[in-house]
Design a protein around this motif. Structure first.
Motif, PDB file in Angstrom:
ATOM      1  N   GLN A   1       5.432   7.152   1.081  1.00  5.83           N
ATOM      2  CA  GLN A   1       4.487   7.725   0.125  1.00  5.83           C
ATOM      3  C   GLN A   1       5.199   8.149  -1.157  1.00  5.83           C
ATOM      4  O   GLN A   1       4.693   7.920  -2.259  1.00  5.83           O
ATOM      5  CB  GLN A   1       3.760   8.911   0.753  1.00  5.83           C
TER       6      GLN A   1
ATOM      7  N   GLN B   1       6.902   7.615   6.862  1.00  2.87           N
ATOM      8  CA  GLN B   1       5.659   7.671   6.101  1.00  2.87           C
ATOM      9  C   GLN B   1       5.812   8.574   4.876  1.00  2.87           C
ATOM     10  O   GLN B   1       5.347   8.233   3.788  1.00  2.87           O
ATOM     11  CB  GLN B   1       4.521   8.163   6.998  1.00  2.87           C
TER      12      GLN B   1
ATOM     13  N   ARG C   1       8.576   8.103  12.649  1.00  3.62           N
ATOM     14  CA  ARG C   1       7.465   7.460  11.935  1.00  3.62           C
ATOM     15  C   ARG C   1       6.914   8.381  10.844  1.00  3.62           C
ATOM     16  O   ARG C   1       6.562   7.931   9.760  1.00  3.62           O
ATOM     17  CB  ARG C   1       6.358   7.067  12.914  1.00  3.62           C
TER      18      ARG C   1
END
Length: 175
Positions: free
Chosen positions: A164, A160, A156
């Motif tokens: 981003q 992420q 995860r």
């Protein structure tokens, strides 16, 4: 120093094997391996020592995060190699980790630069960079839950970091 941790998190369980003074069996949610100290300092040399594991965590997270990003972008990244050197600066001073990264494949200079940006957002790098709180609890015989749990938090975190970066790419392209 005697705080109870009740939060659900990724958990590993470490047990002495009683084979030599330092050999340990480490169980994660999906793997079991041995940790130890080198023969020269009294161990059996049967596995990585704790600092080896810390360097390995940084290096493996670096490779996995770059691979995930390059795969999402369908870039021609054939192979990634990372060398991590850990320099101890004393018990109470900040340590230094030096990463050397080799990217193989027909990548443009821009793609290589982007992968170097991404690697500074890998979850383990971020953990080391910002520091962490360590809570310690003394648990009495029979009350230690003997279950290793993997929640895929690392994956995860990598997703992420890539999300981003892709959002930043979209912003810079439209701006």
């Amino acid at each position: 120093m005697n705080q109870r941790v009740d939060a659900v998190g990724e958990t590993i369980v470490i047990d002495e094997t009683k084979n030599g003074p330092f050999q340990l069996k480490v169980r994660t949610g999906s793997a079991t391996f041995i940790a130890d100290e080198p023969i020269g300092i009294g161990g059996l040399g049967s596995g990585p020592n704790p600092y080896d594991l810390l360097s390995a965590a940084l290096g493996t997270c670096s490779v996995m995060t770059m691979r995930l990003y390059a795969s999402r972008k369908k870039w021609p990244l054939e192979r990634i190699r990372v060398k991590v050197t850990h320099l101890r600066n004393g018990l109470d001073a900040a340590d230094t980790f030096s990463r050397e990264i080799q990217l193989q494949g027909s990548l443009s200079d821009e793609q290589q630069q982007k992968l170097l940006e991404i690697v500074s957002n890998c979850p383990v790098y971020k953990t080391i960079e910002r520091g962490s709180e360590v809570l310690t609890t003394l648990v009495f015989s029979g009350s230690l839950v003997d279950e290793a749990v993997s929640l895929c938090e690392h994956m995860r975190g990598m997703e992420q970091a890539c999300d981003q970066a892709e959002a930043q790419d979209a912003t810079s392209e439209s701006g």
